[in-house]
Design a protein around this motif. Structure first.
Motif, mmCIF file in Angstrom:
data_model
loop_
_atom_site.group_PDB
_atom_site.id
_atom_site.type_symbol
_atom_site.label_atom_id
_atom_site.label_comp_id
_atom_site.label_asym_id
_atom_site.label_seq_id
_atom_site.Cartn_x
_atom_site.Cartn_y
_atom_site.Cartn_z
ATOM 1 N N SER A 44 107.324 86.713 59.419
ATOM 2 C CA SER A 44 106.419 86.164 58.399
ATOM 3 C C SER A 44 106.410 84.633 58.395
ATOM 4 O O SER A 44 105.777 84.028 57.535
ATOM 5 N N GLN A 46 105.342 81.140 58.697
ATOM 6 C CA GLN A 46 104.027 80.505 58.713
ATOM 7 C C GLN A 46 104.189 79.046 59.120
ATOM 8 O O GLN A 46 105.285 78.499 59.048
ATOM 9 N N SER A 52 104.968 81.641 53.586
ATOM 10 C CA SER A 52 106.011 81.916 54.557
ATOM 11 C C SER A 52 107.188 82.563 53.829
ATOM 12 O O SER A 52 107.763 81.974 52.924
ATOM 13 N N SER A 63 109.447 77.257 56.878
ATOM 14 C CA SER A 63 108.200 77.399 57.615
ATOM 15 C C SER A 63 108.363 76.602 58.905
ATOM 16 O O SER A 63 109.365 75.896 59.087
#
Length: 150
Positions: A44, A46, A52, A63
């Protein structure tokens, strides 16, 4: 013909050693932020923003941008450690930056678009400790130097 070369070695000051250590830790954290397993929910991750859900050590929201900032901050610590003045500046102004980031984390809601870093409550506490610690290192480790120059 014999040539003699003189190599001069200068010992690092304590503040330079501290800058190197802090810089190395930032580099390590930046790298670990890209390692699946050490960073949970890595899938996940980002580029930026509060979406994120990747968590360094399962605790600190990260992130790609967050990790890159850690890497750049770490590199700055290593480069600026080449002089005592640079090392002090890195620790002092870096500490101020982290205190500003702490305040930012308190003011900006975690689920808002303004939380672009991203930050969670543990990040905020860590930023407070880092900021205060870095400033303390800069001041304490260079305390006598100003008197010596005067």
């Amino acid at each position: 013909m014999t040539t003699t070369t003189h190599s001069r070695t200068t010992a690092r000051t304590t503040v330079q050693k501290a800058s190197l250590a802090v810089g190395a830790v930032f580099l390590l954290v930046g790298v670990l932020g890209f390692v699946p397993g050490i960073t949970t929910d890595y899938e996940s991750l980002q580029f930026a923003g509060h979406h994120s859900e990747a968590m360094l050590l399962g605790l600190f929201q990260v992130s790609v941008l967050h990790n890159v900032v850690h890497l750049l901050f770490g590199a700055a610590g290593l480069v600026l450690a080449s002089t005592a003045t640079g090392a002090r500046s890195f620790l002092l102004y870096g500490g101020v930056i982290y205190l500003v980031l702490f305040v930012y984390g308190l003011v900006v809601p975690e689920d808002s678009a303004g939380d672009f870093v991203p930050l969670n409550s543990l990040d905020n506490i860590l930023h407070l400790v880092l900021g205060a610690g870095m400033i303390a290192l800069a001041v304490i480790l260079t305390k006598g130097r100003a008197k010596a120059r005067a």
